[in-house]
Design an enzyme around this catalytic site. Structure first.
Site, PDB file in Angstrom:
ATOM      1  N   ASN A  66       0.846  -1.199   0.000  1.00 63.06           N
ATOM      2  CA  ASN A  66       0.000   0.000   0.000  1.00 63.06           C
ATOM      3  C   ASN A  66       0.880   1.247   0.000  1.00 63.06           C
ATOM      4  O   ASN A  66       1.810   1.355   0.792  1.00 63.06           O
ATOM      5  CB  ASN A  66      -0.891  -0.025   1.250  1.00 63.06           C
ATOM      6  CG  ASN A  66      -1.885   1.126   1.289  1.00 63.06           C
ATOM      7  OD1 ASN A  66      -1.520   2.293   1.233  1.00 63.06           O
ATOM      8  ND2 ASN A  66      -3.159   0.789   1.393  1.00 63.06           N
TER       9      ASN A  66
ATOM     10  N   HIS B  19      -3.088   0.131  -3.399  1.00 66.43           N
ATOM     11  CA  HIS B  19      -3.146  -0.810  -2.284  1.00 66.43           C
ATOM     12  C   HIS B  19      -2.086  -1.894  -2.534  1.00 66.43           C
ATOM     13  O   HIS B  19      -1.439  -1.902  -3.594  1.00 66.43           O
ATOM     14  CB  HIS B  19      -4.547  -1.419  -2.192  1.00 66.43           C
ATOM     15  CG  HIS B  19      -5.561  -0.496  -1.584  1.00 66.43           C
ATOM     16  ND1 HIS B  19      -6.826  -0.904  -1.237  1.00 66.43           N
ATOM     17  CD2 HIS B  19      -5.481   0.820  -1.254  1.00 66.43           C
ATOM     18  CE1 HIS B  19      -7.494   0.125  -0.720  1.00 66.43           C
ATOM     19  NE2 HIS B  19      -6.708   1.177  -0.719  1.00 66.43           N
TER      20      HIS B  19
ATOM     21  N   GLU C 140      -2.337  -4.962  -3.333  1.00 63.27           N
ATOM     22  CA  GLU C 140      -2.629  -5.810  -4.485  1.00 63.27           C
ATOM     23  C   GLU C 140      -2.490  -5.047  -5.802  1.00 63.27           C
ATOM     24  O   GLU C 140      -1.953  -5.566  -6.788  1.00 63.27           O
ATOM     25  CB  GLU C 140      -4.052  -6.384  -4.368  1.00 63.27           C
ATOM     26  CG  GLU C 140      -4.294  -7.219  -3.104  1.00 63.27           C
ATOM     27  CD  GLU C 140      -4.809  -6.392  -1.924  1.00 63.27           C
ATOM     28  OE1 GLU C 140      -4.443  -5.193  -1.799  1.00 63.27           O
ATOM     29  OE2 GLU C 140      -5.578  -6.944  -1.123  1.00 63.27           O
TER      30      GLU C 140
ATOM     31  N   SER D  65      -7.373  -9.185   3.979  1.00 71.45           N
ATOM     32  CA  SER D  65      -8.468  -9.537   3.073  1.00 71.45           C
ATOM     33  C   SER D  65      -8.758  -8.376   2.116  1.00 71.45           C
ATOM     34  O   SER D  65      -8.942  -7.236   2.547  1.00 71.45           O
ATOM     35  CB  SER D  65      -9.710  -9.883   3.903  1.00 71.45           C
ATOM     36  OG  SER D  65     -10.726 -10.389   3.077  1.00 71.45           O
TER      37      SER D  65
ATOM     38  N   CYS E  21      -9.942  -5.414  -0.188  1.00 73.41           N
ATOM     39  CA  CYS E  21     -11.065  -4.471  -0.255  1.00 73.41           C
ATOM     40  C   CYS E  21     -11.809  -4.675  -1.582  1.00 73.41           C
ATOM     41  O   CYS E  21     -11.392  -5.453  -2.436  1.00 73.41           O
ATOM     42  CB  CYS E  21     -10.557  -3.031  -0.147  1.00 73.41           C
ATOM     43  SG  CYS E  21      -9.869  -2.376  -1.691  1.00 73.41           S
TER      44      CYS E  21
ATOM     45  N   CYS F 152      -9.629  -4.008  -4.741  1.00 73.26           N
ATOM     46  CA  CYS F 152      -8.639  -5.054  -5.028  1.00 73.26           C
ATOM     47  C   CYS F 152      -9.314  -6.366  -5.382  1.00 73.26           C
ATOM     48  O   CYS F 152      -8.816  -7.123  -6.225  1.00 73.26           O
ATOM     49  CB  CYS F 152      -7.687  -5.191  -3.844  1.00 73.26           C
ATOM     50  SG  CYS F 152      -6.717  -3.674  -3.609  1.00 73.26           S
TER      51      CYS F 152
ATOM     52  N   ASP G  83      -8.114   5.354   4.375  1.00 74.52           N
ATOM     53  CA  ASP G  83      -7.701   4.378   3.364  1.00 74.52           C
ATOM     54  C   ASP G  83      -8.862   3.497   2.947  1.00 74.52           C
ATOM     55  O   ASP G  83      -8.980   3.097   1.794  1.00 74.52           O
ATOM     56  CB  ASP G  83      -6.549   3.517   3.896  1.00 74.52           C
ATOM     57  CG  ASP G  83      -5.959   2.627   2.805  1.00 74.52           C
ATOM     58  OD1 ASP G  83      -5.512   3.176   1.774  1.00 74.52           O
ATOM     59  OD2 ASP G  83      -5.959   1.399   2.973  1.00 74.52           O
TER      60      ASP G  83
HETATM   61 ZN   LIG Z   1      -7.533  -2.767  -1.688  1.00 71.13          ZN
END
Ligand SMILES: [Zn+2]
Ligand SMILES: [Ca+2]
Ligand SMILES: [Ca+2]
Ligand SMILES: [Zn+2]
Lengths: 151, 151
Positions: free
Chosen positions: A43, A54, A56, A79, A81, A84, A144
């Site tokens: 991130n 982020h 990912e 996990s 969001c 992502c 975020d």
């Molecule tokens: Zn994300």
């Protein structure tokens, strides 16, 4: 979760720790293909003033242009969001290994609905790092995730 | 679709045309708040070798760090892919105005399911630009959508 999964998740956690040390949101990711890490990400909201980077998405960016995502796996400390999750579905990543979903539930059901394989590690080190960050910078975390607590 | 919507959609189309002139994927977006454009974006897969910079994500990046997305609207020339749909949902953008969904259906149902307001322009200029691009660079388009034809 295999022993190999644990090795790759530890690499994602290394990315998250670097992010924490930079004063950033400590979520890290690695992309794996054919048993090799092909890209790493973390991130970068704070580091690059970029709300869409982020762990990912930064990892997908760092992987560069690929013709397809066959046989790719994403390892992420938290996990994913909804953004992502959408990115994983858009590019067609086949399997996601998730460090933890306690500090943020994310969208595991949606991944499964679209046929992505998911493994949840419930990893204490991932949980501790994220919990430490949220305690220290609650407002940054809240921004975020854009005020969401769930997805 | 109001007359104001048409003005902002034309600005998104201007971004898409710049992308086309750069040899890129011609999808453009603008973000509007309180009747003003606050950020512009375009797909930069080709220009920046970045697979995650679609019109909408580039626009979100260019908007910079925001505490919230209350009262924001996104105008995009093409129906958002799953990644961009996820980004819209993650950040909580309230309304999306879409140029067209003929060249790419996108995920309008998912946006509606999560309470986002959607207006579909079915705009001939948006359709023509995208169709021209897909005819000219079918393989590039196929890679941008990661081999998908729908979401
Ligand atoms: Zn994300
Ligand atoms: Ca090719
Ligand atoms: Ca604040
Ligand atoms: Zn997109």
């Amino acid at each position: 979760m295999t022993d190999t999964d644990k090795i790759f998740l530890t690499q994602a956690l290394t990315e998250a720790r670097h992010g924490f040390d930079q004063g950033g949101v400590p979520v890290g990711a690695v992309m794996v293909r054919s048993g090799q890490i092909v890209a790493r990400g973390r991130n970068k909201r704070v580091q690059e003033n970029d709300p869409v980077m982020h762990g990912e998405t930064d990892c997908l960016r760092n992987a560069g242009l690929m013709e397809d995502y066959n046989d790719t796996e994403m390892y992420t400390t938290l996990s994913p969001c909804m953004m992502c999750t959408g990115a994983i579905l858009h590019f067609g990543i086949k399997r996601v290994v998730i460090g933890e979903n306690i500090n943020f539930p994310g969208n595991i059901e949606l991944l499964l609905d679209f046929g992505v394989k998911v493994a949840l590690a419930d990893d204490p080190a991932c949980k501790n790092l994220m919990a430490q960050f949220i305690r220290k910078y609650p407002e940054l975390w809240f921004e975020d995730i854009a005020g969401r607590s769930h997805t």
